[in-house]
Design an enzyme around this catalytic site. Sequence first.
Site, PDB file in Angstrom:
ATOM      1  N   ASP A 117     -50.132 155.145  20.817  1.00 43.14           N
ATOM      2  CA  ASP A 117     -48.909 155.904  21.119  1.00 43.14           C
ATOM      3  C   ASP A 117     -47.900 155.111  21.940  1.00 43.14           C
ATOM      4  O   ASP A 117     -47.141 155.681  22.735  1.00 43.14           O
ATOM      5  CB  ASP A 117     -49.252 157.219  21.859  1.00 43.14           C
ATOM      6  CG  ASP A 117     -50.208 158.075  21.059  1.00 43.14           C
ATOM      7  OD1 ASP A 117     -50.152 158.002  19.818  1.00 43.14           O
ATOM      8  OD2 ASP A 117     -51.002 158.803  21.670  1.00 43.14           O
ATOM      9  N   LYS A 173     -45.065 152.600  18.301  1.00 43.93           N
ATOM     10  CA  LYS A 173     -45.089 151.675  17.155  1.00 43.93           C
ATOM     11  C   LYS A 173     -44.179 152.149  16.029  1.00 43.93           C
ATOM     12  O   LYS A 173     -43.438 151.371  15.431  1.00 43.93           O
ATOM     13  CB  LYS A 173     -46.535 151.524  16.632  1.00 43.93           C
ATOM     14  CG  LYS A 173     -47.489 150.940  17.673  1.00 43.93           C
ATOM     15  CD  LYS A 173     -48.916 150.922  17.178  1.00 43.93           C
ATOM     16  CE  LYS A 173     -49.575 152.272  17.067  1.00 43.93           C
ATOM     17  NZ  LYS A 173     -49.800 152.967  18.347  1.00 43.93           N
ATOM     18  N   GLY A 207     -50.452 158.980  14.700  1.00 46.96           N
ATOM     19  CA  GLY A 207     -49.233 159.797  14.591  1.00 46.96           C
ATOM     20  C   GLY A 207     -48.091 158.914  15.042  1.00 46.96           C
ATOM     21  O   GLY A 207     -47.994 158.592  16.219  1.00 46.96           O
ATOM     22  N   HIS A 208     -47.290 158.447  14.121  1.00 52.19           N
ATOM     23  CA  HIS A 208     -46.198 157.519  14.433  1.00 52.19           C
ATOM     24  C   HIS A 208     -44.864 158.248  14.301  1.00 52.19           C
ATOM     25  O   HIS A 208     -44.512 158.725  13.221  1.00 52.19           O
ATOM     26  CB  HIS A 208     -46.251 156.292  13.513  1.00 52.19           C
ATOM     27  CG  HIS A 208     -47.477 155.454  13.728  1.00 52.19           C
ATOM     28  ND1 HIS A 208     -47.737 154.296  13.048  1.00 52.19           N
ATOM     29  CD2 HIS A 208     -48.519 155.613  14.596  1.00 52.19           C
ATOM     30  CE1 HIS A 208     -48.881 153.780  13.485  1.00 52.19           C
ATOM     31  NE2 HIS A 208     -49.378 154.574  14.404  1.00 52.19           N
TER      32      HIS A 208
END
Length: 428
Positions: free
Chosen positions: A13, A16, A40-41
Amino acid sequence: MKADVLLGLQWGDEGKGKVVDVLTPKYDIIARFQGGPNAGHTLEFEGIKHVLHTIPSGIFRSNKQNVVGNGVVIDPIIFKKEIDALQVHQVDVHAALKLSRKAHLILPTHRMLDAASEQAKGTKKIGSTLKGIGPTYMDKTGRNGLRIGDTENDNFKTLYEQLRNKHYEMLKKMEFDTSELPKMEKEWFNGIDFIKTIQLIDSEHYINNSLNAGQRVLAEGAQGSMLDIDFGSYPYVTSSNTICAGSCTGLGVPPSKIGDVFGIFKAYCTRVGSGPFPTELFNDTGKEIAKIGNEFGATTGRPRRCGWLDIPALKYAVMLNGVTHLIMTKADVLSGFKEIQVCTHYKYRGEVIDFFPYDIQNFGAEPIFKKFKGWGEDLRTLKSYEDFPESFKIYVSFLEKELGVPITMISTGPDRKDTLVRDEAILN
Ligand code: GDP
Ligand code: IMO
Ligand code: MG
């Protein structure tokens, strides 16, 4: 050409997704190399926030190819939902996305096994995202897994049933409730039908041929180096190699063809899930950072634990990855704190050390902090590094000196526009 790699240096997190989106214009291909829907991006632009789980963060830029590499594990249910959400935004995934035939499939029973394993661990649970990541990689290394390429075989259903039945027996022994399975299976096979409409490729050939033809490739990591299966705080890690070496095995790029390595870190630290976190703050400062930084998991919504920056851990990550450029994110979150601290050493087993040691879980690592004067200015509005507050620059120079790598980009907000590039070369 060589492939550049972008990865997280902390516990995930780091931002990215945002930074890949900023760098994508320079590349032809963005390729995810490990992890799966545990990631989760988040990307933000034009007032909309998008969260990607399996799909590379280059997907919103036109005329780019996005590849999900062999090192990634794919849940067809989540994958289809992700694509449905993208189609609302007119993203032509059929043109812009390719899946490796060698990527492994997450079965509904993998998810159940993940939950059963966590239940069985009780207070020692990993704090997994419950996406089935561990069990899927176990079947991969145990040589039992199902791959995307198997969906092209006539006997796919039989292969599925064989593995499902094996899992089913395991779940029965663990007394896990499997009543949801028929419903999940229906959705899963819908996802499989959808996957068959996506371009399936031998991604190692595609990537290497593209590099040989002069195309530019950015490999996008998931999680962070401190969650690496070999080098993270085992067993409180994920089940893949999150470090740079993972991009070689997860895409089939030879080590001699790795170019720049972009290491991303937050201006402080966060961790979600269980496991040691030496600089964790349990006081109001920690709560304040969490609040200002909006530190809630992009995949699970869980609150992220917050703490000061940890130099021994960062140095370790820089070493393991061969980082050539550092990128600092969430610098804006620290605005307004009177004092900022950075851990430079640990007290470990009676000694003062400046490196990340073997077992901080059992022996503990007490952080030794250096204090810095804070700054009050809102960094988001600043356009040039010269305009940044002096105390911020002192913080940045200290980190560059300690880590031995220049910080070439600074992110000051979630939007793609909130980005300060200190060395224009990284955009060209
Ligand atoms: P990833 O998994 O590394 O892609 O990071 P996540 O998306 O899980 O978490 C990063 C969070 O911080 C997201 O909500 C981003 O929108 C947000 N973010 C990224 N960069 C910045 C930044 O520089 N400042 C602030 N305030 N938020 C940021
Ligand atoms: P991105 O790519 C932060 C953490 C989980 C748990 C451990 C194992 O968004 O940075 P898993 O589901 O992989 O078996 O969970 O790893 N974790 C992450 N933490 N960001 C992530 O991904 C993560 N993916 C897994 O919270 O502690
Ligand atoms: Mg994330």
